[in-house]
Design a protein around this motif. Structure first.
Motif, PDB file in Angstrom:
ATOM      1  N   ALA A 184     -44.056  41.566 -49.564  1.00 22.05           N
ATOM      2  CA  ALA A 184     -44.476  42.656 -49.819  1.00 22.05           C
ATOM      3  C   ALA A 184     -45.249  43.051 -51.079  1.00 22.05           C
ATOM      4  CB  ALA A 184     -43.031  43.736 -49.954  1.00 22.05           C
ATOM      5  N   PRO A 185     -46.598  43.368 -51.231  1.00 18.62           N
ATOM      6  CA  PRO A 185     -46.984  43.540 -52.196  1.00 18.62           C
ATOM      7  C   PRO A 185     -46.470  44.739 -53.163  1.00 18.62           C
ATOM      8  CG  PRO A 185     -48.155  45.168 -50.515  1.00 18.62           C
ATOM      9  CD  PRO A 185     -47.040  44.283 -49.834  1.00 18.62           C
ATOM     10  N   THR A 186     -46.487  44.319 -54.316  1.00 16.79           N
ATOM     11  CA  THR A 186     -45.894  45.381 -55.389  1.00 16.79           C
ATOM     12  C   THR A 186     -47.095  46.334 -56.091  1.00 16.79           C
ATOM     13  OG1 THR A 186     -46.399  43.655 -57.077  1.00 16.79           O
ATOM     14  CG2 THR A 186     -44.092  43.596 -56.097  1.00 16.79           C
ATOM     15  N   SER A 187     -46.373  47.286 -56.400  1.00 20.84           N
ATOM     16  CA  SER A 187     -47.256  48.166 -57.355  1.00 20.84           C
ATOM     17  C   SER A 187     -47.013  47.664 -58.637  1.00 20.84           C
ATOM     18  CB  SER A 187     -46.766  49.465 -57.046  1.00 20.84           C
ATOM     19  OG  SER A 187     -45.429  49.780 -57.450  1.00 20.84           O
ATOM     20  N   GLY A 188     -47.906  48.009 -59.419  1.00 19.28           N
ATOM     21  CA  GLY A 188     -47.624  47.695 -60.998  1.00 19.28           C
ATOM     22  C   GLY A 188     -48.117  46.367 -61.416  1.00 19.28           C
ATOM     23  N   ALA A 189     -47.486  45.741 -62.376  1.00 20.14           N
ATOM     24  CA  ALA A 189     -47.776  44.565 -63.087  1.00 20.14           C
ATOM     25  C   ALA A 189     -47.595  43.348 -61.865  1.00 20.14           C
ATOM     26  CB  ALA A 189     -46.665  44.492 -64.086  1.00 20.14           C
ATOM     27  N   ARG A 190     -48.759  42.619 -62.438  1.00 22.09           N
ATOM     28  CA  ARG A 190     -48.946  41.471 -61.444  1.00 22.09           C
ATOM     29  C   ARG A 190     -47.713  40.471 -61.883  1.00 22.09           C
ATOM     30  NH1 ARG A 190     -53.404  37.300 -63.612  1.00 22.09           N
ATOM     31  NH2 ARG A 190     -52.951  35.864 -61.912  1.00 22.09           N
ATOM     32  N   THR A 191     -47.002  40.292 -63.017  1.00 21.84           N
ATOM     33  CA  THR A 191     -46.034  39.206 -63.315  1.00 21.84           C
ATOM     34  C   THR A 191     -44.678  40.187 -63.756  1.00 21.84           C
ATOM     35  OG1 THR A 191     -47.716  37.843 -64.166  1.00 21.84           O
ATOM     36  CG2 THR A 191     -45.498  37.550 -65.013  1.00 21.84           C
ATOM     37  N   ARG A 192     -43.646  39.802 -63.062  1.00 17.08           N
ATOM     38  CA  ARG A 192     -42.478  40.261 -63.488  1.00 17.08           C
ATOM     39  C   ARG A 192     -41.680  39.262 -64.394  1.00 17.08           C
ATOM     40  NH1 ARG A 192     -38.720  41.323 -58.442  1.00 17.08           N
ATOM     41  NH2 ARG A 192     -37.337  41.808 -60.145  1.00 17.08           N
ATOM     42  N   PHE A 193     -40.969  39.751 -65.436  1.00 17.87           N
ATOM     43  CA  PHE A 193     -40.268  38.902 -66.411  1.00 17.87           C
ATOM     44  C   PHE A 193     -38.799  39.332 -66.381  1.00 17.87           C
ATOM     45  CE2 PHE A 193     -44.343  39.771 -68.520  1.00 17.87           C
ATOM     46  CZ  PHE A 193     -44.743  38.528 -68.710  1.00 17.87           C
ATOM     47  N   LEU A 194     -37.996  38.182 -65.902  1.00 20.72           N
ATOM     48  CA  LEU A 194     -36.497  38.163 -66.146  1.00 20.72           C
ATOM     49  C   LEU A 194     -35.959  37.547 -67.259  1.00 20.72           C
ATOM     50  CD1 LEU A 194     -37.072  39.054 -63.048  1.00 20.72           C
ATOM     51  CD2 LEU A 194     -34.484  38.769 -63.026  1.00 20.72           C
ATOM     52  N   ALA A 195     -34.865  37.794 -67.646  1.00 21.51           N
ATOM     53  CA  ALA A 195     -34.375  36.892 -68.810  1.00 21.51           C
ATOM     54  C   ALA A 195     -32.854  36.981 -68.625  1.00 21.51           C
ATOM     55  CB  ALA A 195     -34.880  37.360 -70.280  1.00 21.51           C
ATOM     56  N   THR A 196     -32.127  35.965 -69.135  1.00 21.34           N
ATOM     57  CA  THR A 196     -30.581  35.878 -68.789  1.00 21.34           C
ATOM     58  C   THR A 196     -30.023  36.577 -70.324  1.00 21.34           C
ATOM     59  OG1 THR A 196     -30.638  33.811 -69.494  1.00 21.34           O
ATOM     60  CG2 THR A 196     -30.493  34.165 -67.396  1.00 21.34           C
ATOM     61  N   ASP A 197     -30.760  36.821 -71.327  1.00 22.83           N
ATOM     62  CA  ASP A 197     -30.411  37.519 -72.514  1.00 22.83           C
ATOM     63  C   ASP A 197     -31.292  38.255 -73.113  1.00 22.83           C
ATOM     64  OD1 ASP A 197     -28.390  38.276 -74.407  1.00 22.83           O
ATOM     65  OD2 ASP A 197     -28.474  36.142 -75.198  1.00 22.83           O
ATOM     66  N   SER A 198     -30.851  39.217 -73.712  1.00 18.83           N
ATOM     67  CA  SER A 198     -31.956  39.850 -74.668  1.00 18.83           C
ATOM     68  C   SER A 198     -33.349  40.229 -74.610  1.00 18.83           C
ATOM     69  CB  SER A 198     -31.851  39.210 -76.250  1.00 18.83           C
ATOM     70  OG  SER A 198     -32.536  40.068 -77.134  1.00 18.83           O
ATOM     71  N   PRO A 199     -33.646  41.292 -73.641  1.00 19.28           N
ATOM     72  CA  PRO A 199     -35.036  41.279 -73.587  1.00 19.28           C
ATOM     73  C   PRO A 199     -35.840  41.625 -74.686  1.00 19.28           C
ATOM     74  CG  PRO A 199     -33.567  42.562 -71.874  1.00 19.28           C
ATOM     75  CD  PRO A 199     -32.488  41.974 -72.970  1.00 19.28           C
ATOM     76  N   GLU A 200     -35.240  41.914 -75.693  1.00 23.62           N
ATOM     77  CA  GLU A 200     -36.018  42.399 -76.636  1.00 23.62           C
ATOM     78  C   GLU A 200     -36.582  41.165 -77.486  1.00 23.62           C
ATOM     79  OE1 GLU A 200     -34.869  41.527 -80.024  1.00 23.62           O
ATOM     80  OE2 GLU A 200     -36.617  42.202 -80.968  1.00 23.62           O
ATOM     81  N   ARG A 201     -35.741  40.307 -77.816  1.00 30.73           N
ATOM     82  CA  ARG A 201     -35.925  38.732 -78.369  1.00 30.73           C
ATOM     83  C   ARG A 201     -37.197  38.095 -77.264  1.00 30.73           C
ATOM     84  NH1 ARG A 201     -34.967  33.161 -79.308  1.00 30.73           N
ATOM     85  NH2 ARG A 201     -35.438  32.906 -81.379  1.00 30.73           N
ATOM     86  N   PHE A 202     -36.877  38.322 -76.148  1.00 30.13           N
ATOM     87  CA  PHE A 202     -37.783  37.780 -75.302  1.00 30.13           C
ATOM     88  C   PHE A 202     -39.320  38.293 -75.129  1.00 30.13           C
ATOM     89  CE2 PHE A 202     -40.283  37.177 -71.240  1.00 30.13           C
ATOM     90  CZ  PHE A 202     -39.972  35.927 -70.801  1.00 30.13           C
ATOM     91  N   ALA A 203     -39.389  39.431 -75.527  1.00 30.00           N
ATOM     92  CA  ALA A 203     -40.438  39.934 -75.604  1.00 30.00           C
ATOM     93  C   ALA A 203     -41.386  39.641 -76.841  1.00 30.00           C
ATOM     94  CB  ALA A 203     -40.412  41.508 -75.509  1.00 30.00           C
ATOM     95  N   ARG A 204     -40.513  39.677 -78.025  1.00 24.40           N
ATOM     96  CA  ARG A 204     -41.199  39.427 -79.368  1.00 24.40           C
ATOM     97  C   ARG A 204     -41.370  37.853 -79.463  1.00 24.40           C
ATOM     98  NH1 ARG A 204     -38.205  37.520 -83.382  1.00 24.40           N
ATOM     99  NH2 ARG A 204     -36.274  38.163 -82.507  1.00 24.40           N
ATOM    100  N   VAL A 205     -40.666  37.257 -79.267  1.00 25.79           N
ATOM    101  CA  VAL A 205     -41.027  35.741 -79.167  1.00 25.79           C
ATOM    102  C   VAL A 205     -42.026  35.216 -78.053  1.00 25.79           C
ATOM    103  CG1 VAL A 205     -40.102  33.430 -79.364  1.00 25.79           C
ATOM    104  CG2 VAL A 205     -38.911  35.226 -80.459  1.00 25.79           C
ATOM    105  N   GLY A 206     -41.815  35.822 -76.791  1.00 28.16           N
ATOM    106  CA  GLY A 206     -42.522  35.594 -75.814  1.00 28.16           C
ATOM    107  C   GLY A 206     -43.949  35.772 -76.203  1.00 28.16           C
TER     108      GLY A 206
END
Lengths: 288, 288
Positions: free
Chosen positions: B244-266
């Motif tokens: 299925a084609p998705t709407s929106g972002a081309r890349t989805r991000f999943l993390a098993t802990d702390s999305p905030e740190r994933f975003a900041r360090v990522g």
């Protein structure tokens, strides 16, 4: 006189808590210890409070199952975010963390009411040292600085290298500049005592450095005495004892991953060699 | 012409694999990606092979459940110790690791048949780069150097600081001295490309630096083409598509802990901002 021969459980995310164990071994020569490092899931310092709480609870339950008389949470991050829940869930076994003893020693040391706390990202974010210091004295300024790279430097054994001195300058130089700089530095991570020389080189000799390993060992000694749970020095010679005496080593080591790395890196923090064959591997996934 | 619109799954212990994702996004503009960072259990680099294998298997199964068409193991440690098992257990979904592309690029680059590989403790201990290079060319000297502190320096964002230059000198200075020094350096950890400037300052301009992010992106492009699994650039305009084609972002991000740190360090590794609200939190403990 009561004599409780059961071991004291010591729990950390990995090897840093061995600085606390070392201080307790020195302070409490008649006690036995059971140290568990959750090396399969370290470090805790960059993980969320919910994750650390779940990990710490699973790990400390193992110590309870082994029959320890007390649990020392020798990990600042776990103490910062999980102590309340551990205290509730592990009752009636008493639980002692490293934050409150460190905060108390910092408050006792400061003269200008300005304390700096260095710790992992997780400990800083949780703000437990700030709360613990303010619970003791509301008019103290507390400045926190996460020093995440220090953890890796300590584990690499670069305890007083040029790399560590350069990192210390970057983290701490700006904090300790000026007349109103803190006069007290709390080492809010059990890894950091082994970097004390490099840190001292940046902050100078006029700043009091509080090492939560020594302060926690003192708090444990007090708690044992207050609750009549200590081993009487003469316990082996006739006083009633609880718990089976062990033959062999006074301290048992358990790790949730790689005994070889635990032994190699652990030596940095314990200050004496550990044989990999003396470290038992446990699989926390097998626990309920 | 076939057109397979299903996303490419990308798996790493944390954020370092975002250097590989970034290279793939640039190289494969029509593809969608599903990136999973196992941040609740990072780092893998200091853990045992058995533990890393168990973690990687649980994490990549989540990607399979999400319907990815291919799994890229954008983590050197997991590639080094778990690729064979992942390939077997995730079949028929193809699995691509970072070791083989990096080894191939290193062999292509060396002129004096002397390659240095820098990596985490776990990757070095497993010796996967040495085996992969020798499988391509048996008469190449390979020297390995674990650079565990580099991981923390990269995550701290100290990508070209004095601390990182000092650490690079300590790790790499002795390796690259003398006439018979390696003429090629393989960055065998996905964190290391962001430290390239500091590393270059120590090894000099005469040494080829192989970045497994770029080489893995090329290998993925080749595999998609060979298996007819790529998205046709014109796929959205009528060619048959799967998934299925998705709407929106081309890349989805999943993390098993702390999305905030994933975003900041990522952001350090991806090279563009990530909003914490775009990172989904998953609990791997809820998986079978």
């Amino acid at each position: 006189m009561s004599s409780d021969a059961r071991p004291i459980g010591v729990f950390d995310s990995g090897m840093g808590g061995l600085t606390v164990l070392s201080a307790m071994e020195a302070r409490l020569p008649a006690e036995r210890f059971f140290y568990l490092g959750d090396t399969a899931r370290l470090p805790y310092g960059t993980k969320s409070a919910a994750t650390v709480e779940a990990y710490a609870l699973a790990a400390t339950r193992l110590l309870i199952a082994e029959g320890v008389k007390m649990v020392v949470v020798a990990c600042n991050t776990a103490s910062a975010v999980a102590l309340e829940r551990l205290t509730r869930e592990l009752a009636p076994v008493p639980v002692i963390g490293v934050i409150e003893p460190g905060a108390r020693a910092g408050v006792a040391a400061t003269r200008n009411n300005h304390i700096a706390v260095i710790a992992t990202e997780g400990t800083v974010k949780g703000g437990a040292y700030v709360r613990a210091i303010h619970a003791l004295s509301g008019d103290i300024d507390v400045v926190q600085q996460p020093c995440q790279v220090f953890v890796a430097l300590a584990e690499e054994g670069w305890t007083d290298s040029e790399v560590t001195r350069t990192a210390a300058k970057r983290y701490l130089g700006p904090l300790f500049r000026g007349a109103s700089a803190p006069d007290t530095l709390v080492l809010g991570c059990t890894h950091f005592p082994v970097l004390a020389a490099a840190i001292r080189g940046v902050i100078g000799t006029g700043v009091a450095m509080v090492d939560s390993a020594a302060t926690t060992a003192a708090a444990v000694a007090d708690a044992l005495a207050a609750q009549g749970m200590g081993v009487a020095e003469s316990g082996a010679h006739g006083a009633p004892t609880r718990g089976a005496p062990t033959s062999g080593a006074r301290t048992r080591f358990l790790a949730t991953d790689s005994p070889e790395r635990f032994a190699r890196v652990g030596e940095i923090f314990l200050g004496r060699p550990i044989a990999a064959s003396d470290v038992e591997l446990v699989d926390l996934r097998s626990l309920p």
